[in-house]
Design a protein around this motif. Structure first.
Motif, PDB file in Angstrom:
ATOM      1  N   VAL B  90       0.888  -1.245  -0.036  1.00 26.88           N
ATOM      2  CA  VAL B  90       0.255  -0.015   0.061  1.00 26.88           C
ATOM      3  C   VAL B  90       0.924   1.278   0.163  1.00 26.88           C
ATOM      4  O   VAL B  90       0.555   2.312  -0.739  1.00 26.88           O
ATOM      5  N   LEU B 131      -9.294   3.296  -7.972  1.00 25.28           N
ATOM      6  CA  LEU B 131     -10.073   3.406  -6.807  1.00 25.28           C
ATOM      7  C   LEU B 131     -10.405   2.036  -5.992  1.00 25.28           C
ATOM      8  O   LEU B 131     -10.419   2.378  -4.672  1.00 25.28           O
ATOM      9  N   LYS B 134      -7.138   2.445  -3.695  1.00 25.92           N
ATOM     10  CA  LYS B 134      -7.430   3.369  -2.758  1.00 25.92           C
ATOM     11  C   LYS B 134      -8.412   2.952  -1.479  1.00 25.92           C
ATOM     12  O   LYS B 134      -8.121   3.051  -0.505  1.00 25.92           O
ATOM     13  N   LYS B 135      -9.207   2.260  -2.162  1.00 28.61           N
ATOM     14  CA  LYS B 135     -10.400   1.628  -1.058  1.00 28.61           C
ATOM     15  C   LYS B 135      -9.827   0.751  -0.158  1.00 28.61           C
ATOM     16  O   LYS B 135      -9.985   0.637   0.871  1.00 28.61           O
ATOM     17  N   ALA B 137      -6.855   0.582   0.664  1.00 28.73           N
ATOM     18  CA  ALA B 137      -5.805   1.256   1.577  1.00 28.73           C
ATOM     19  C   ALA B 137      -6.778   1.979   2.720  1.00 28.73           C
ATOM     20  O   ALA B 137      -6.278   1.887   3.637  1.00 28.73           O
ATOM     21  N   GLN B 138      -7.854   2.256   2.401  1.00 27.78           N
ATOM     22  CA  GLN B 138      -8.654   2.876   3.590  1.00 27.78           C
ATOM     23  C   GLN B 138      -8.928   1.846   4.589  1.00 27.78           C
ATOM     24  O   GLN B 138      -9.088   1.968   5.747  1.00 27.78           O
ATOM     25  N   LEU B 140      -7.422  -0.947   5.199  1.00 23.99           N
ATOM     26  CA  LEU B 140      -6.170  -1.281   5.907  1.00 23.99           C
ATOM     27  C   LEU B 140      -5.858  -0.143   7.030  1.00 23.99           C
ATOM     28  O   LEU B 140      -5.588  -0.423   8.096  1.00 23.99           O
ATOM     29  N   PHE B 141      -6.127   0.992   6.609  1.00 24.33           N
ATOM     30  CA  PHE B 141      -6.049   2.287   7.716  1.00 24.33           C
ATOM     31  C   PHE B 141      -7.007   2.032   8.860  1.00 24.33           C
ATOM     32  O   PHE B 141      -6.496   2.379   9.766  1.00 24.33           O
ATOM     33  N   GLU B 142      -8.171   1.932   8.419  1.00 24.31           N
ATOM     34  CA  GLU B 142      -9.030   1.821   9.587  1.00 24.31           C
ATOM     35  C   GLU B 142      -8.896   0.443  10.465  1.00 24.31           C
ATOM     36  O   GLU B 142      -9.177   0.343  11.563  1.00 24.31           O
ATOM     37  N   LEU B 144      -6.063  -0.865  11.065  1.00 26.93           N
ATOM     38  CA  LEU B 144      -5.055  -0.440  12.260  1.00 26.93           C
ATOM     39  C   LEU B 144      -5.433   0.403  13.276  1.00 26.93           C
ATOM     40  O   LEU B 144      -4.933   0.155  14.292  1.00 26.93           O
ATOM     41  N   ALA B 145      -6.552   1.262  12.880  1.00 23.15           N
ATOM     42  CA  ALA B 145      -7.189   2.295  14.115  1.00 23.15           C
ATOM     43  C   ALA B 145      -7.844   1.255  14.920  1.00 23.15           C
ATOM     44  O   ALA B 145      -7.761   1.495  16.002  1.00 23.15           O
ATOM     45  N   ASN B 236     -16.049  -3.378   7.623  1.00 27.57           N
ATOM     46  CA  ASN B 236     -15.792  -2.331   6.789  1.00 27.57           C
ATOM     47  C   ASN B 236     -14.971  -2.530   5.746  1.00 27.57           C
ATOM     48  O   ASN B 236     -15.327  -1.662   4.521  1.00 27.57           O
ATOM     49  N   LEU B 240     -16.303  -1.112   1.757  1.00 26.57           N
ATOM     50  CA  LEU B 240     -15.611  -0.468   0.926  1.00 26.57           C
ATOM     51  C   LEU B 240     -15.295  -1.232  -0.533  1.00 26.57           C
ATOM     52  O   LEU B 240     -15.220  -0.613  -1.639  1.00 26.57           O
TER      53      LEU B 240
END
Lengths: 241, 241
Positions: B90, B131, B134-135, B137-138, B140-142, B144-145, B236, B240
């Motif tokens: 990513v 797209l 990117k989704k 990546a998003q 994966l981002f969440e 981690l959160a 999630n 996405l």
DNA sequence: CTTAGTTTGTTCGCTACCGAACAGACCGCA
DNA sequence: TGCGGTCTGTTCGGTAGCGAACAAACTAAG
């Protein structure tokens, strides 16, 4: 209101005091973000509730925000701190229309507010700025990865020092509003746990606080107490941006 | 070798068994990724050491990889699991040339290997695929959160169940190679802690294991034991992608 | 079949932190 | 000047998980 106030004080916004926006010249900013607006954000303000539509991105100047994970039982815990070095709304550049996290203002202050469409358009038209935002997203990405380790392996004291340092980096001056209760929530621990650590820090002259006001009195000392995560995240940001 | 073997078994790679690559038609894939290659990755293989140049992205088919945070004292802990639902690399789409995290293969198997330049070029030329990435990546981002909260607030048993479920989702069949020692490292806990939990899970008929082989015998039961993070992350991702 | 290496079971005392509760200190407002 | 709300100090018993250590079981290789 704030807008006109600032106009008279600064060189008509030639300074944004946000590291990302500063990568644009003033004419570029005006062209890319016709609707940009300086807003005041109050402490505790919920900038984005979970799953709320991401209509705006925020580039903090003097405020500090937190990306918060909310669990089913209502427990909240901070995942990332966002201030004048970054932006709220990374998911926008990753094509998300909302996100499960919540964004809350920690320390009140100003931020530049930009409509999501203008931000997305800017990514298209300005490759240099697009690159900056991507690199910031990457910095945030690795910050979260570091946070997973930190939350599992480091003590309250270490993480407390880390939090104070990274907030100190983002505010003006050495004093800011902060209660033990609030910090405890951010760190995902009990309030007395924070009180105990805070007292020890104060006894050692690293900080000084009273009834909701925290003052950093010895940054260097805090850096010694903090876990490596503070420096790791800061250095990774520096390498990228 | 694997390439030619697969050629004879499948319809000349019309099936990739990776959720992201599957968003491309076979001709699109051939055009975008002339150098794409199916590789076998062995358990424990270090796909990326910290700060190693990101020359390739990997789209797992049957292997499972982990994004690992490495601390100064050498302690390692998993930040994210990556399998056939996603990709390793990513940071490449976020314009990074390297990253502080390490990528290690958990469960051996196959993955599609794509040069970073071809991936970046694909982002430019194919907006739909761009797209999708990117989704992801998003997502994966969440993830981690969510992980920051999970690591702080959930028990070994809950996180153990979560890990088993998300690995189970990514492998073929119900059995895979896994030692308590290894799982303990991933979760950032002691090995006896995992042994204790594992025994309890086995006694309750949820899993069965012997000398490095783990079998999921009651997924539903595991879902009951697991923390909400498993479902939160899965849902999630589903929203996405 | 034996042996060496790996994997798992189990124990010890110990520490960091939890959940709950209450008392005292401070601060702004009437 | 006092009152009510907020913030901090401190205590209690309880627990999850730590670090270290050792024993037992399994498995693969000769």
């Amino acid at each position: 209101m704030i807008e006109s106030h600032m106009e008279t004080q600064t060189q008509t916004h030639s300074q944004t005091r946000n590291a990302l926006l500063e990568r644009l010249s003033e004419p570029e900013r005006r062209a890319l973000f016709p609707s940009i607006e300086l807003v005041e954000i109050s402490p505790k303000e919920v900038v984005y509730a979970p799953r709320q539509a991401l209509k705006y991105a925020y580039f903090p100047e003097t405020c500090v925000m937190s990306k918060i994970t909310v669990l089913e039982d209502g427990t909240e815990i901070e995942a990332a701190t966002i201030g004048n070095e970054g932006m709220v709304g990374v998911p926008i550049i990753l094509a998300a229309i909302d996100m499960p996290s919540k964004i809350v203002c920690q320390i009140g202050g100003t931020a530049w507010k930009v409509p999501a469409e203008e931000l997305m358009q800017a990514m298209e038209t300005n490759p240099e700025f697009s690159l900056v935002l991507k690199k910031y997203a990457q910095a945030l990405f690795e910050l979260l990865a570091q946070g997973t380790a930190c939350n599992r392996l480091h003590t309250i004291e270490q993480r407390c020092a880390r939090w104070l340092l990274s907030t100190h980096d983002r505010v003006e001056g050495d004093t800011f509003s902060l209660t033990h209760e609030f910090l405890a929530t951010m760190l995902g621990v009990r309030r007395p746990g924070v009180s105990l650590v805070a007292k020890s820090l104060q006894d050692n002259g690293l900080v000084s606080y009273k009834h909701g006001r925290m003052t950093i009195t010895n940054r260097h000392g805090l850096e010694g107490i903090s876990c490596e995560c503070y420096a790791a995240v800061r250095d990774n940001y520096g390498r990228l941006i």
